[in-house]
Motif scaffolding. Sequence first.
Motif, mmCIF file in Angstrom:
data_model
loop_
_atom_site.group_PDB
_atom_site.id
_atom_site.type_symbol
_atom_site.label_atom_id
_atom_site.label_comp_id
_atom_site.label_asym_id
_atom_site.label_seq_id
_atom_site.Cartn_x
_atom_site.Cartn_y
_atom_site.Cartn_z
ATOM 1 N N SER A 71 0.840 -1.207 0.000
ATOM 2 C CA SER A 71 0.000 0.000 0.000
ATOM 3 C C SER A 71 0.870 1.250 0.000
ATOM 4 C CB SER A 71 -0.923 0.016 1.216
ATOM 5 O OG SER A 71 -1.795 -1.086 1.199
ATOM 6 N N GLY A 72 1.872 1.259 0.886
ATOM 7 C CA GLY A 72 2.777 2.408 0.956
ATOM 8 C C GLY A 72 3.538 2.618 -0.335
ATOM 9 N N LEU A 73 3.981 1.522 -0.955
ATOM 10 C CA LEU A 73 4.741 1.627 -2.201
ATOM 11 C C LEU A 73 3.877 2.178 -3.330
ATOM 12 C CD1 LEU A 73 7.438 1.038 -3.593
ATOM 13 C CD2 LEU A 73 6.599 -1.249 -4.122
ATOM 14 N N VAL A 74 2.645 1.664 -3.475
ATOM 15 C CA VAL A 74 1.733 2.146 -4.528
ATOM 16 C C VAL A 74 1.404 3.624 -4.318
ATOM 17 C CG1 VAL A 74 -0.610 1.944 -5.450
ATOM 18 C CG2 VAL A 74 0.741 -0.116 -5.031
ATOM 19 N N LEU A 75 1.113 4.002 -3.072
ATOM 20 C CA LEU A 75 0.786 5.395 -2.778
ATOM 21 C C LEU A 75 1.986 6.307 -3.017
ATOM 22 C CD1 LEU A 75 -1.236 4.665 0.452
ATOM 23 C CD2 LEU A 75 -2.163 5.753 -1.603
ATOM 24 N N LEU A 76 3.174 5.819 -2.696
ATOM 25 C CA LEU A 76 4.393 6.595 -2.940
ATOM 26 C C LEU A 76 4.574 6.837 -4.429
ATOM 27 C CD1 LEU A 76 6.957 7.856 -1.683
ATOM 28 C CD2 LEU A 76 8.085 5.653 -2.018
ATOM 29 N N LEU A 77 4.367 5.797 -5.239
ATOM 30 C CA LEU A 77 4.489 5.946 -6.688
ATOM 31 C C LEU A 77 3.435 6.919 -7.232
ATOM 32 C CD1 LEU A 77 5.178 2.255 -7.789
ATOM 33 C CD2 LEU A 77 6.805 4.137 -7.688
ATOM 34 N N LEU A 78 2.218 6.850 -6.699
ATOM 35 C CA LEU A 78 1.178 7.782 -7.136
ATOM 36 C C LEU A 78 1.536 9.225 -6.782
ATOM 37 C CD1 LEU A 78 -2.146 5.893 -6.288
ATOM 38 C CD2 LEU A 78 -1.318 6.525 -8.553
ATOM 39 N N SER A 79 2.219 9.409 -5.658
ATOM 40 C CA SER A 79 2.585 10.774 -5.252
ATOM 41 C C SER A 79 3.606 11.401 -6.197
ATOM 42 C CB SER A 79 3.140 10.771 -3.819
ATOM 43 O OG SER A 79 4.435 10.202 -3.770
ATOM 44 N N SER A 106 -10.704 13.676 -9.213
ATOM 45 C CA SER A 106 -10.497 15.103 -9.447
ATOM 46 C C SER A 106 -10.199 15.837 -8.147
ATOM 47 C CB SER A 106 -11.724 15.715 -10.114
ATOM 48 O OG SER A 106 -12.859 15.578 -9.278
ATOM 49 N N ASN A 107 -10.564 15.222 -7.008
ATOM 50 C CA ASN A 107 -10.224 15.820 -5.707
ATOM 51 C C ASN A 107 -8.752 15.630 -5.370
ATOM 52 O OD1 ASN A 107 -12.862 16.726 -4.821
ATOM 53 N ND2 ASN A 107 -13.405 14.566 -4.767
ATOM 54 N N PHE A 108 -8.063 14.748 -6.105
ATOM 55 C CA PHE A 108 -6.655 14.451 -5.811
ATOM 56 C C PHE A 108 -5.768 14.911 -6.966
ATOM 57 C CE2 PHE A 108 -9.028 11.400 -3.270
ATOM 58 C CZ PHE A 108 -8.438 11.576 -2.037
ATOM 59 N N ARG A 109 -6.075 16.114 -7.491
ATOM 60 C CA ARG A 109 -5.257 16.595 -8.600
ATOM 61 C C ARG A 109 -3.829 16.877 -8.143
ATOM 62 N NH1 ARG A 109 -4.389 21.576 -11.191
ATOM 63 N NH2 ARG A 109 -5.800 22.653 -9.791
ATOM 64 N N ALA A 110 -3.637 16.980 -6.856
ATOM 65 C CA ALA A 110 -2.283 17.125 -6.323
ATOM 66 C C ALA A 110 -1.782 15.745 -5.931
ATOM 67 C CB ALA A 110 -2.280 18.064 -5.117
ATOM 68 N N PRO A 111 -1.006 15.084 -6.783
ATOM 69 C CA PRO A 111 -0.532 13.724 -6.473
ATOM 70 C C PRO A 111 0.222 13.645 -5.150
ATOM 71 C CG PRO A 111 -0.100 14.261 -8.769
ATOM 72 C CD PRO A 111 -0.570 15.521 -8.125
ATOM 73 N N ALA A 112 0.893 14.743 -4.772
ATOM 74 C CA ALA A 112 1.680 14.722 -3.532
ATOM 75 C C ALA A 112 0.825 14.438 -2.304
ATOM 76 C CB ALA A 112 2.413 16.057 -3.354
ATOM 77 N N LYS A 113 -0.512 14.610 -2.406
ATOM 78 C CA LYS A 113 -1.390 14.297 -1.271
ATOM 79 C C LYS A 113 -1.275 12.827 -0.869
ATOM 80 C CE LYS A 113 -4.977 17.772 -2.141
ATOM 81 N NZ LYS A 113 -6.397 17.993 -2.474
ATOM 82 N N PHE A 114 -0.984 11.967 -1.848
ATOM 83 C CA PHE A 114 -0.913 10.546 -1.544
ATOM 84 C C PHE A 114 0.277 10.223 -0.635
ATOM 85 C CE2 PHE A 114 -3.593 10.329 -5.311
ATOM 86 C CZ PHE A 114 -4.540 9.401 -4.905
ATOM 87 N N LEU A 115 1.268 11.130 -0.575
ATOM 88 C CA LEU A 115 2.440 10.873 0.257
ATOM 89 C C LEU A 115 2.060 10.826 1.732
ATOM 90 C CD1 LEU A 115 5.491 10.436 -0.073
ATOM 91 C CD2 LEU A 115 5.798 12.844 0.439
ATOM 92 N N GLY A 116 1.044 11.597 2.133
ATOM 93 C CA GLY A 116 0.605 11.585 3.528
ATOM 94 C C GLY A 116 0.078 10.219 3.936
ATOM 95 N N ILE A 117 -0.660 9.551 3.028
ATOM 96 C CA ILE A 117 -1.190 8.219 3.341
ATOM 97 C C ILE A 117 -0.063 7.190 3.277
ATOM 98 C CG2 ILE A 117 -3.147 6.687 2.944
ATOM 99 C CD1 ILE A 117 -4.259 8.798 1.032
ATOM 100 N N ALA A 118 0.878 7.389 2.341
ATOM 101 C CA ALA A 118 2.035 6.496 2.264
ATOM 102 C C ALA A 118 2.847 6.576 3.554
ATOM 103 C CB ALA A 118 2.902 6.858 1.060
ATOM 104 N N ALA A 119 2.996 7.791 4.088
ATOM 105 C CA ALA A 119 3.747 7.969 5.334
ATOM 106 C C ALA A 119 3.091 7.209 6.480
ATOM 107 C CB ALA A 119 3.845 9.455 5.682
#
Length: 449
Positions: free
Chosen positions: A136-144, A165-178
């Motif tokens: 999960s962390g790896l996939v979310l990191l790649l999405l970020s 469309s609510n996640f147009r900022a890919p970097a948001k996924f880094l918070g869940i990866a963390a």
Amino acid sequence: GKRFKEIFLSKYLWGKIGILILIAALALFVFGSSIPTWLGILKGRQALQQTNIETKSDIEKYDFATSWSFHPFELIDSLAFGFHGMISGDSKGPYWGEKPFAGNNEAIGFFVVLFAIIGGILSYKKDERAKFFFWSGLVLLLLSFGRYWPGKPFFWLFYKLPLMSNFRAPAKFLGIAAFCFSILATLGFENLFKIIGEESKNKFVNNFIKILGVFFIISLLTLFFVMISSADISYSISKKLGNNAMLTDRAVLNILFSILRMGIFLILSLFGVLIASKYAQNEKVKLAVTLAFIFLNIVDIFSINSFYISKSYIKTEEFYKKDEVVDFLFKEKQNEIFRTGTSFFLPMGNRTSFFPTTRLKGYYLTFHFTYYGIETLDIPAISSVHQDYENFFLSVLRSRFKGVVNSLNDVIEMNERLFTIGNVKYILIDQQIESANFVLTNGFTLVLR
């Protein structure tokens, strides 16, 4: 098959399913009245994505879907915090990284990364949780990473899934990866101190100590290399920071201190594991080392966030210090209710376009105006979701001026009625704008900066 049948018929499983059904029923009962609103927002998001597909080129669509991506190189910030700086608006901690923005640092934390790696190695085969949080962390990191890599999957997801469309900022996924890496780190921390002292596991502990030692030597060599190459590094950074000597010097110091900080954490980790393994049978020593690591983790977290904590939460008067514009508008709003304009607006097809009249629009809207309760007219934030709002703004803009926009005077004339209806009393201007009849005559004044 037998195992599946036991699970399927177990009271425990159906008890949990019953609880979930009850929670879902309660949620529908409590939030049922708001479902039409959320469906409306969803339709608005779909319309936004569809419009983007129809009106933009492939390059523009890709840039739109992957904006605010997190650059893979900036992962070094988790090990050597400060290497890429903190925020461009701070003279003592300039940002010079690869992200297309200069907001909060995305560092995960040195000890979180260290123990997450250990957790992945020690727990992956024997703990299903480790597998889940690792992938999960790896996939979310790649999405970020968004547009950098893999990019294309994120681009596909954005245009195929409405809620994306609510996640147009890919970097948001880094918070869940963390968060996923933090769970792995707890497993790694727990398992490392379990195996210290176990005869069969000594090989792993010894190899881990050697790896920490190698990385410490590498950090020392890197520190030495940066010191002797500081002139070249300074020249490279100065071009990115507009040849500002003061910020460039601070940027080089940030690199040096970040590598030094990483080296200190490495040597402390090395000594901690050495002492724990040497006195593995002594529970008091193991407890002391465990507490020491917890303390270091707190230091790590605080050193990453101290800049934002001190600026945003503790020293609010310093962070939100009023300039002359904010001070004037704040005093005025005590006497009457009004809005302040920060942009002019233009109809572009079936959408509203805008151009800021102040270079500080983002700064004011994000921080000071919100903090001091100063109301503004900001159309795009609403109209991108609800087409009805968009249609209203378009009709108002076109009602006063029906010709072709050829000059700034035409833009002003087009916006007069919109500003009147929107109760705009002041417009912030700091751009170089030339116009014969710039002073508007429909009841509002201009604040010039």
